[in-house]
Motif scaffolding. Structure first.
Motif, PDB file in Angstrom:
ATOM      1  N   VAL A  34      52.001  46.899  33.856  1.00  0.00           N
ATOM      2  CA  VAL A  34      51.537  45.885  34.803  1.00  0.00           C
ATOM      3  C   VAL A  34      50.022  45.786  34.759  1.00  0.00           C
ATOM      4  CG1 VAL A  34      51.599  45.133  37.225  1.00  0.00           C
ATOM      5  CG2 VAL A  34      53.482  46.502  36.296  1.00  0.00           C
ATOM      6  N   THR A  35      49.504  44.585  34.909  1.00  0.00           N
ATOM      7  CA  THR A  35      48.077  44.414  35.146  1.00  0.00           C
ATOM      8  C   THR A  35      47.903  43.399  36.256  1.00  0.00           C
ATOM      9  OG1 THR A  35      45.917  44.153  34.086  1.00  0.00           O
ATOM     10  CG2 THR A  35      47.595  42.521  33.520  1.00  0.00           C
ATOM     11  N   ALA A  36      46.687  43.302  36.775  1.00  0.00           N
ATOM     12  CA  ALA A  36      46.414  42.379  37.873  1.00  0.00           C
ATOM     13  C   ALA A  36      45.137  41.606  37.590  1.00  0.00           C
ATOM     14  CB  ALA A  36      46.297  43.136  39.196  1.00  0.00           C
ATOM     15  N   VAL A  37      45.121  40.373  38.058  1.00  0.00           N
ATOM     16  CA  VAL A  37      43.981  39.469  37.871  1.00  0.00           C
ATOM     17  C   VAL A  37      43.583  38.916  39.229  1.00  0.00           C
ATOM     18  CG1 VAL A  37      43.201  37.299  36.831  1.00  0.00           C
ATOM     19  CG2 VAL A  37      44.737  38.822  35.552  1.00  0.00           C
ATOM     20  N   LYS A  38      42.280  38.887  39.507  1.00  0.00           N
ATOM     21  CA  LYS A  38      41.794  38.307  40.759  1.00  0.00           C
ATOM     22  C   LYS A  38      41.064  37.007  40.459  1.00  0.00           C
ATOM     23  CE  LYS A  38      40.527  37.758  45.039  1.00  0.00           C
ATOM     24  NZ  LYS A  38      39.555  38.598  45.749  1.00  0.00           N
ATOM     25  N   ILE A  39      41.495  35.945  41.118  1.00  0.00           N
ATOM     26  CA  ILE A  39      40.813  34.655  41.021  1.00  0.00           C
ATOM     27  C   ILE A  39      39.940  34.482  42.257  1.00  0.00           C
ATOM     28  CG2 ILE A  39      41.157  32.160  41.193  1.00  0.00           C
ATOM     29  CD1 ILE A  39      43.626  32.486  39.426  1.00  0.00           C
ATOM     30  N   ASP A  40      38.645  34.274  42.040  1.00  0.00           N
ATOM     31  CA  ASP A  40      37.704  34.021  43.134  1.00  0.00           C
ATOM     32  C   ASP A  40      37.145  32.607  42.982  1.00  0.00           C
ATOM     33  OD1 ASP A  40      37.455  36.353  44.880  1.00  0.00           O
ATOM     34  OD2 ASP A  40      36.844  37.411  43.071  1.00  0.00           O
ATOM     35  N   PRO A  41      37.412  31.734  43.949  1.00  0.00           N
ATOM     36  CA  PRO A  41      37.004  30.327  43.808  1.00  0.00           C
ATOM     37  C   PRO A  41      35.514  30.045  43.953  1.00  0.00           C
ATOM     38  CG  PRO A  41      38.881  30.561  45.309  1.00  0.00           C
ATOM     39  CD  PRO A  41      38.301  31.924  45.104  1.00  0.00           C
ATOM     40  N   TYR A  42      34.707  31.082  44.239  1.00  0.00           N
ATOM     41  CA  TYR A  42      33.278  30.808  44.396  1.00  0.00           C
ATOM     42  C   TYR A  42      32.639  30.453  43.045  1.00  0.00           C
ATOM     43  CZ  TYR A  42      33.253  35.912  43.497  1.00  0.00           C
ATOM     44  OH  TYR A  42      33.477  37.170  43.005  1.00  0.00           O
ATOM     45  N   ILE A  43      31.488  29.789  43.106  1.00  0.00           N
ATOM     46  CA  ILE A  43      30.838  29.285  41.898  1.00  0.00           C
ATOM     47  C   ILE A  43      29.995  30.356  41.213  1.00  0.00           C
ATOM     48  CG2 ILE A  43      29.251  27.492  41.023  1.00  0.00           C
ATOM     49  CD1 ILE A  43      30.236  25.675  43.231  1.00  0.00           C
ATOM     50  N   ASN A  44      29.736  31.460  41.877  1.00  0.00           N
ATOM     51  CA  ASN A  44      29.048  32.579  41.215  1.00  0.00           C
ATOM     52  C   ASN A  44      29.806  32.967  39.948  1.00  0.00           C
ATOM     53  OD1 ASN A  44      28.850  32.691  44.241  1.00  0.00           O
ATOM     54  ND2 ASN A  44      27.253  34.165  43.749  1.00  0.00           N
ATOM     55  N   ILE A  45      29.078  33.389  38.929  1.00  0.00           N
ATOM     56  CA  ILE A  45      29.719  33.876  37.716  1.00  0.00           C
ATOM     57  C   ILE A  45      30.461  35.177  37.993  1.00  0.00           C
ATOM     58  CG2 ILE A  45      29.322  34.716  35.358  1.00  0.00           C
ATOM     59  CD1 ILE A  45      28.921  31.703  35.677  1.00  0.00           C
ATOM     60  N   ASP A  46      29.856  36.045  38.804  1.00  0.00           N
ATOM     61  CA  ASP A  46      30.508  37.293  39.192  1.00  0.00           C
ATOM     62  C   ASP A  46      29.978  37.705  40.563  1.00  0.00           C
ATOM     63  OD1 ASP A  46      28.013  38.648  38.826  1.00  0.00           O
ATOM     64  OD2 ASP A  46      28.465  38.911  36.690  1.00  0.00           O
ATOM     65  N   ALA A  47      30.399  38.885  41.019  1.00  0.00           N
ATOM     66  CA  ALA A  47      30.019  39.341  42.360  1.00  0.00           C
ATOM     67  C   ALA A  47      28.706  40.116  42.373  1.00  0.00           C
ATOM     68  CB  ALA A  47      31.135  40.219  42.928  1.00  0.00           C
ATOM     69  N   GLY A  48      28.050  40.243  41.224  1.00  0.00           N
ATOM     70  CA  GLY A  48      26.910  41.140  41.097  1.00  0.00           C
ATOM     71  C   GLY A  48      25.716  40.835  41.967  1.00  0.00           C
ATOM     72  N   ALA A 134      50.480  43.782  28.943  1.00  0.00           N
ATOM     73  CA  ALA A 134      51.299  43.834  30.150  1.00  0.00           C
ATOM     74  C   ALA A 134      52.648  43.143  29.966  1.00  0.00           C
ATOM     75  CB  ALA A 134      50.558  43.195  31.317  1.00  0.00           C
ATOM     76  N   GLU A 135      53.634  43.694  30.673  1.00  0.00           N
ATOM     77  CA  GLU A 135      54.920  43.023  30.807  1.00  0.00           C
ATOM     78  C   GLU A 135      54.914  42.100  32.023  1.00  0.00           C
ATOM     79  OE1 GLU A 135      58.338  45.990  29.683  1.00  0.00           O
ATOM     80  OE2 GLU A 135      56.681  47.123  30.575  1.00  0.00           O
ATOM     81  N   VAL A 136      54.156  42.498  33.042  1.00  0.00           N
ATOM     82  CA  VAL A 136      54.041  41.703  34.261  1.00  0.00           C
ATOM     83  C   VAL A 136      52.569  41.552  34.610  1.00  0.00           C
ATOM     84  CG1 VAL A 136      54.668  41.463  36.692  1.00  0.00           C
ATOM     85  CG2 VAL A 136      56.251  42.596  35.112  1.00  0.00           C
ATOM     86  N   VAL A 137      52.137  40.326  34.839  1.00  0.00           N
ATOM     87  CA  VAL A 137      50.763  40.034  35.259  1.00  0.00           C
ATOM     88  C   VAL A 137      50.820  39.514  36.692  1.00  0.00           C
ATOM     89  CG1 VAL A 137      48.657  38.733  34.792  1.00  0.00           C
ATOM     90  CG2 VAL A 137      50.155  39.393  32.905  1.00  0.00           C
ATOM     91  N   ILE A 138      50.132  40.213  37.603  1.00  0.00           N
ATOM     92  CA  ILE A 138      50.073  39.773  38.996  1.00  0.00           C
ATOM     93  C   ILE A 138      48.725  39.103  39.216  1.00  0.00           C
ATOM     94  CG2 ILE A 138      50.362  40.435  41.403  1.00  0.00           C
ATOM     95  CD1 ILE A 138      51.712  42.971  40.488  1.00  0.00           C
ATOM     96  N   VAL A 139      48.746  37.864  39.668  1.00  0.00           N
ATOM     97  CA  VAL A 139      47.530  37.067  39.832  1.00  0.00           C
ATOM     98  C   VAL A 139      47.320  36.774  41.313  1.00  0.00           C
ATOM     99  CG1 VAL A 139      46.324  34.955  39.196  1.00  0.00           C
ATOM    100  CG2 VAL A 139      47.920  36.012  37.577  1.00  0.00           C
ATOM    101  N   GLU A 140      46.215  37.264  41.857  1.00  0.00           N
ATOM    102  CA  GLU A 140      45.871  36.984  43.246  1.00  0.00           C
ATOM    103  C   GLU A 140      44.880  35.830  43.297  1.00  0.00           C
ATOM    104  OE1 GLU A 140      43.239  38.877  46.908  1.00  0.00           O
ATOM    105  OE2 GLU A 140      43.831  40.177  45.232  1.00  0.00           O
ATOM    106  N   VAL A 141      45.245  34.790  44.037  1.00  0.00           N
ATOM    107  CA  VAL A 141      44.355  33.642  44.204  1.00  0.00           C
ATOM    108  C   VAL A 141      43.565  33.844  45.486  1.00  0.00           C
ATOM    109  CG1 VAL A 141      44.180  31.137  44.398  1.00  0.00           C
ATOM    110  CG2 VAL A 141      46.012  32.158  43.026  1.00  0.00           C
ATOM    111  N   GLY A 142      42.249  34.041  45.357  1.00  0.00           N
ATOM    112  CA  GLY A 142      41.411  34.297  46.519  1.00  0.00           C
ATOM    113  C   GLY A 142      41.312  33.089  47.432  1.00  0.00           C
ATOM    114  N   GLY A 143      40.850  33.330  48.634  1.00  0.00           N
ATOM    115  CA  GLY A 143      40.716  32.251  49.596  1.00  0.00           C
ATOM    116  C   GLY A 143      42.030  31.950  50.295  1.00  0.00           C
ATOM    117  N   THR A 144      42.085  30.794  50.943  1.00  0.00           N
ATOM    118  CA  THR A 144      43.234  30.397  51.757  1.00  0.00           C
ATOM    119  C   THR A 144      43.736  29.042  51.291  1.00  0.00           C
ATOM    120  OG1 THR A 144      42.214  31.545  53.626  1.00  0.00           O
ATOM    121  CG2 THR A 144      44.005  30.030  54.139  1.00  0.00           C
ATOM    122  N   VAL A 145      45.050  28.883  51.238  1.00  0.00           N
ATOM    123  CA  VAL A 145      45.626  27.596  50.856  1.00  0.00           C
ATOM    124  C   VAL A 145      45.071  26.505  51.764  1.00  0.00           C
ATOM    125  CG1 VAL A 145      47.753  26.244  50.822  1.00  0.00           C
ATOM    126  CG2 VAL A 145      47.726  28.550  49.872  1.00  0.00           C
TER     127      VAL A 145
END
Length: 538
Positions: A34-48, A134-145
């Motif tokens: 398993v692996t996981a991916v975080k989607i962050d909708p902000y325009i910053n390239i990263d959180a640095g 990965a066999e399973v990729v879990i993707v978290e979409v940041g923010g609120t619908v």
């Protein structure tokens, strides 16, 4: 590959990261890759470049990416190093689409959100899964619908079901059911509206997970199932628990793992959750307790030190003890140092940037050194220990870091030469995994299990280093340089990676951030040793 998409509704900060990590832990416990991916909708390239008070800590991956703190939860719960590209932001996506447009890759086409932006989002998700094998990729979409900035990402994950098929995609929606004390009832209307909003974008959830203060009664679960058109056995209650490591156990007990197996047509497997059961048992019923004072400047925002706090918990589990944290505001130490550290069995000075609270941290290091209190310095905490020792033991009056006083007579901490040419701020520090060559017969070599010396890897995030010009003077004054960066061209013995004091119960500091590699099932060696020493001081 199978894909699970986690979305959130009603309000932010519901705990999508913990829900995503917990689901991943349940699948990992079944033997799946398993692996996981975080989607962050902000325009910053990263959180640095974000403020810790606003966004929490910046988590650094092995590849050197400065990411959202949720990736730390993924790594801890899944016991893996997430691959490069596991944190996707709007800035990254549009930067790549514009680069390709300028390069002529879309020649003759009108570049649009659909399909060009959505295709880039989908490509990044697939690449992250492929890199992890990965066999399973879990993707978290940041923010609120309903957030405007999330719309391209919701459209991209909607298209995944069209591309991959029902048996290879699963949508999990996390929402909130508040409890109104005035009417003594749980209110499901926000959840109903949240699911309706998600459906308006073409996504119907397969699983609804509900955040609430207490476990939801069956009649509320049935009501949510009826109004969201999700089967009752696929509505799960994610209620408040004393510690986040109880979340996987609570969700497994309700049948979340089995529901995912059915929806994705996975083989039914009995999970091995011994790691989580052991951690929870120690946290709830510890053999001993210890109090650690953290002398920092983001004390009003514990998420700024999330990995640090988790590492202390892991170290406590490894020692059969509960670790209690005493927050000490570094700006208030100088006036009442005895009172600030009263009842603390160990002192930890964490990483950070900027001059605020620095002299208080220096006082903390001096107090720990002179009183024989176990001390652990992380990144800036090591630099602080060097400044304190230089001033009070090496005779270098006015010693300081060039970061805090560019006119100091003894800049024992200074910029690396290659940093002098850096113009930008984002992604330009020494980042990610770097080797540490540990000296034989030192405490830190013993902690890492290489008493005769050896090379270990730890993650870094900093610009300033111990000035090589002062290493000899510090050693002559009794400071042990126990670790260096090997193979640094033109640097002689290499950059200082760790220091310690011989004869002290425990005085160890590292330039690296070992908290980023700590796991519930495998505590970070410096943290485990620190807690062991602090327990002797109880």
């Amino acid at each position: 590959m199978k894909y699970i998409f986690v979305t959130g509704g009603v309000v932010s900060s519901l705990g999508k990261g913990v829900a995503t990590a917990s689901l991943g832990a349940l699948l990992r416990a079944r033997g799946l890759k398993v692996t996981a991916v975080k989607i962050d909708p902000y325009i910053n390239i990263d959180a640095g470049t974000m403020r810790p008070y606003e966004h929490g800590e910046v988590f650094v991956t092995a590849s050197g990416a400065e990411t959202d703190l949720d990736l730390g939860n993924y790594e801890r719960f899944l016991d893996l190093d997430v691959p490069e590209g596991s944190n996707i932001t709007t800035g990254q996506v549009y930067q790549e689409v514009i680069r390709r447009e300028r390069a002529g890759d879309y020649l003759s086409q009108t570049v649009q959100v659909i399909p060009h932006v959505t295709d880039e989002i989908k490509r990044r998700i697939r690449v992250a899964g492929e890199r992890a094998g990965a066999e399973v990729v879990i993707v978290e979409v940041g923010g609120t619908v309903g957030d405007m900035e999330s719309l391209p990402f919701l459209e991209a994950i909607r298209q995944f079901r069209f591309d991959e098929g029902d048996e290879n995609t699963l949508y999990l929606h996390l929402t909130l059911v508040p409890y109104l004390g005035t009417s003594n009832e749980f209110k499901t209307k926000p959840t109903q509206h949240s699911v309706a909003a998600l459906r308006s974008y073409g996504i119907s959830p397969d699983i609804v997970m509900v955040r609430s203060k207490e476990k939801l009664p069956q009649d509320i679960t049935r009501k949510i199932a009826l109004f969201t058109s999700v089967r009752g056995e696929r509505v799960f209650s994610s209620f408040d628990v004393p510690h986040i490591y109880e979340v996987p156990l609570a969700l497994e007990e309700q049948g979340l793992g089995k529901a995912v197996e059915d929806l994705l047509r996975l083989e039914r497997t009995h999970p091995n959750l011994g790691v989580w059961q052991n951690a929870v048992n120690v946290i709830k019923k510890p053999e001993r307790e210890v109090t650690i004072a953290i002398a920092g400047k983001y004390t009003a925002m514990p998420d700024a030190y999330l990995s640090l706090l988790e590492s202390l918990t892991h170290a406590g589990v490894a020692n059969g003890a509960r670790v209690n944290v005493k927050w000490v505001n570094a700006e208030e130490i100088e006036g009442d140092i005895e009172g600030q550290f009263e009842g603390a069995h160990g002192i930890l000075v964490p990483g950070g940037f900027g001059i605020r609270g620095i002299e208080g941290k220096v006082c903390a290091a001096q107090y720990a050194r002179e009183r024989g209190v176990p001390y652990l310095g992380i990144c800036l905490g090591m630099q602080i220990a060097v400044i304190e020792y230089a001033r009070h033991k090496a005779g270098l009056t006015g010693a300081n870091s060039a970061e805090f006083d560019p006119y100091a007579p003894h800049k024992v901490i200074d910029l690396m030469p290659e940093q002098l040419e850096v113009a930008g701020m984002g992604g330009t520090m020494r980042l990610g995994d770097w080797p540490m060559e540990l000296r034989a017969d030192t405490r830190i070599a013993e902690l890492y299990g290489v008493p005769q010396g050896g090379v270990v890897m730890e993650r870094h995030r900093h610009r300033y280093e111990v000035n090589p010009a002062y290493v000899e003077a510090l050693q002559d004054a009794g400071l042990t340089i126990s670790g260096v960066t090997p193979g640094m061209a033109g640097r002689g013995a290499g950059l200082v990676e760790s220091i310690e004091l011989p004869g002290h119960p425990f005085f160890v500091a590292l330039q690296a951030h070992p908290e980023f590699k700590s796991r519930p099932m495998r505590a970070s060696p410096p943290f485990a040793g620190f807690i062991a020493a602090a327990l002797k001081n109880t």
